[in-house]
Design an enzyme around this catalytic site. Sequence first.
Site, PDB file in Angstrom:
ATOM      1  N   GLU A 180       0.809  -1.223   0.000  1.00  0.00           N
ATOM      2  CA  GLU A 180       0.000   0.000   0.000  1.00  0.00           C
ATOM      3  C   GLU A 180       0.840   1.271   0.000  1.00  0.00           C
ATOM      4  O   GLU A 180       0.412   2.314   0.487  1.00  0.00           O
ATOM      5  CB  GLU A 180      -0.976  -0.009   1.185  1.00  0.00           C
ATOM      6  CG  GLU A 180      -2.022  -1.108   1.070  1.00  0.00           C
ATOM      7  CD  GLU A 180      -2.942  -1.187   2.279  1.00  0.00           C
ATOM      8  OE1 GLU A 180      -2.709  -0.449   3.257  1.00  0.00           O
ATOM      9  OE2 GLU A 180      -3.887  -1.997   2.246  1.00  0.00           O
ATOM     10  N   GLU A 256      -5.656  -8.106  -0.854  1.00  0.00           N
ATOM     11  CA  GLU A 256      -6.032  -7.898   0.544  1.00  0.00           C
ATOM     12  C   GLU A 256      -7.457  -7.381   0.567  1.00  0.00           C
ATOM     13  O   GLU A 256      -7.789  -6.420  -0.123  1.00  0.00           O
ATOM     14  CB  GLU A 256      -5.094  -6.915   1.254  1.00  0.00           C
ATOM     15  CG  GLU A 256      -5.454  -6.752   2.739  1.00  0.00           C
ATOM     16  CD  GLU A 256      -4.533  -5.792   3.470  1.00  0.00           C
ATOM     17  OE1 GLU A 256      -3.321  -5.795   3.168  1.00  0.00           O
ATOM     18  OE2 GLU A 256      -5.016  -5.033   4.329  1.00  0.00           O
TER      19      GLU A 256
END
Length: 666
Positions: A180, A256
């Site tokens: 991320e 995710e």
Amino acid sequence: MIYKLYFAIALCFSLCFDLCIAESYVLDDKVGLGRTFDGIGGLSGGGATSRLLVNYAEPYRSQILDYLFKPNFGASLHILKVEIGGDAQTTDGTEPSHMHYENDENFFRGYEWWLMREAKKRNPNITLIGLPWAFPGWVGHGKNWPYDFPDITASYVVSWILGAKHYHDLNIDYVGIWNERNFDSKYIKLLRYTLDKSGLERVRIIASDNLWQPITYSLCVDQELADAVDVIGAHYPGTTTVIEALKTQKKLWSSEDYSTFNDEVGGGCWARILNQNYVNGLMTATISWNLVASYYEDLPFGRDGLMTAEEPWTGNYVVESPIWITAHTTQFSQPGWTYLQTVGHLVHGGSYVALTDSNGNLTVVIETMTHDHSVCIRPPLLPFNVTAQNVTFQLKGSFALIKELQVWQSRFDFKTKKPFFFKKLSPLKISDGSFTLSLDVDEVYTLTTISTGLKGTYPDPPTSGPFPKVYFDDFNVANPSFSEAPDFADQTGVFEYYINLTDPGPHVFTLRQVVTQMPVTWATDADQTISVIGDYKWQNLTVTCDVFMETVKTGGVFIAARVDKGGQSVRSAKGVFFWVFADGSYKVTNDLVGKTVLAEGLSGTRAYGWHTLTLTVEGQYATGLLNGYPLWKDAVVLGPKNGWAAIGTHSFELAQFDNFAVEAKL
């Protein structure tokens, strides 16, 4: 009045007609197949989400692992993704790196190696993925950025993959870039080159474990980058993708997802996205953050796992609904199976997918989750309607000759609060190549030719209970199974078992803080190191610990009570912190950063000598002892009212702790 009666009759007839008339759906492989199914998985790490799991006694620890990984028993996961530890805070704690320093390698730190071995032991075919959230400070050469020296970063990541094989006989199948955070095209290409040069051609690359863009755009305009990347991994995609991602012809994964409190609404979220990630977004793998909620519940995102195992001191664990929702797919299809093209939404809400092994087997998974009972933590869920309905499925192509399907059902039943999960029903006889189901809202069905499904069970675990009020650890473990002491949850820095060979006396075996440089961080780590332990509800307690500073003049250590924050908020943690410093001073502060001073003075403490600190907090007053003698007393503590106990250091410095003890009244 007559008009109203006619209207009421007409309305009732209309509703009955809508419910009784079955919408028809075709399941056919003649028209071609869809994308290859890559599996459903769980994520350990990002960070320290399995921290408490390792402390469970047998048989409970093995039972938990069976519910997660054992084929045809529980979740039967196809994929295990783990954090490549980077010594930094990555949501619920820090995970240790295999290389704290440039000349240091240790492939037995932490617990992800152990977890991968246990998963592989139960399912030799499980897919293993590694992904960094953070990196040791030396990788960034003092900068909070891993890409200035991409060759160093690539070598560091590849060394983890090589170590997994050499020391644990684990073949890592996929590796990611930087969770991320920004990716760097030059680094990705160099990572591919370094993998190949190291004999790891089989290891595939996932990018970029963030949003669909800008990685998709970069893949479209950079052929060399496209050649290096095998999977586009997006996080929390809300079941949708972007056209550019489809154009790449790459595998698309929700690498995710979930991250939702694991009550029944959480189970509903998981049911909806497992189907609709493919129906809406053609994503062929979905990975849950997190695998198992095995961290203190008052840390961020408490209970956001497929099941809950947060009480190693009692042995209690809870098999939550997401485990059985996972089983609806994982027990009846395997990576390498193929989705049919004939998948989609049901007319009156819900969705269905169908998969085949191309050898005559068929698995159909249907979900009818309503909006309010399937809300995930993110992204926002737009309104939609689901109503009870009849559906008819027509089997075509190679499925036309199927005569019987096994049936498994879950019903959330939010009205009567009498849900059931993964219940085996009587086999469904197929007549004339079709079958009809009456679907209620908030249900999940699996219809399959596979007959090996099983709802595994163990005797009930011990009942839930609080963390022990009286606790002691002398760290006297000559050959520890894990590098970290039980129950301590590092929030900045890394605290490891240590053999203090320079001390032949009572402090040979200690706990040592070992990170000496701020890592390349993912979250906002504190400038101090800290590890928390105990019951967040604790108010009145005494904490005692022997401490040993290893930094002359500037060194400092603390013990603490009522620590109120961890995770990404650890910098702003408040509590009662009793510090001693190597310059001969002490300080009592109301916060980790040390700005709110409650007391201070001279202590006579120095580096390279053992000192015993005792902190007692009772109501609004705190008292401190040094080596058994009063050093300060009756410091006024207005808040917080409760929190964990903790130990830590003034900076990223070496320091040791021994004979840690807590006695709590509440």
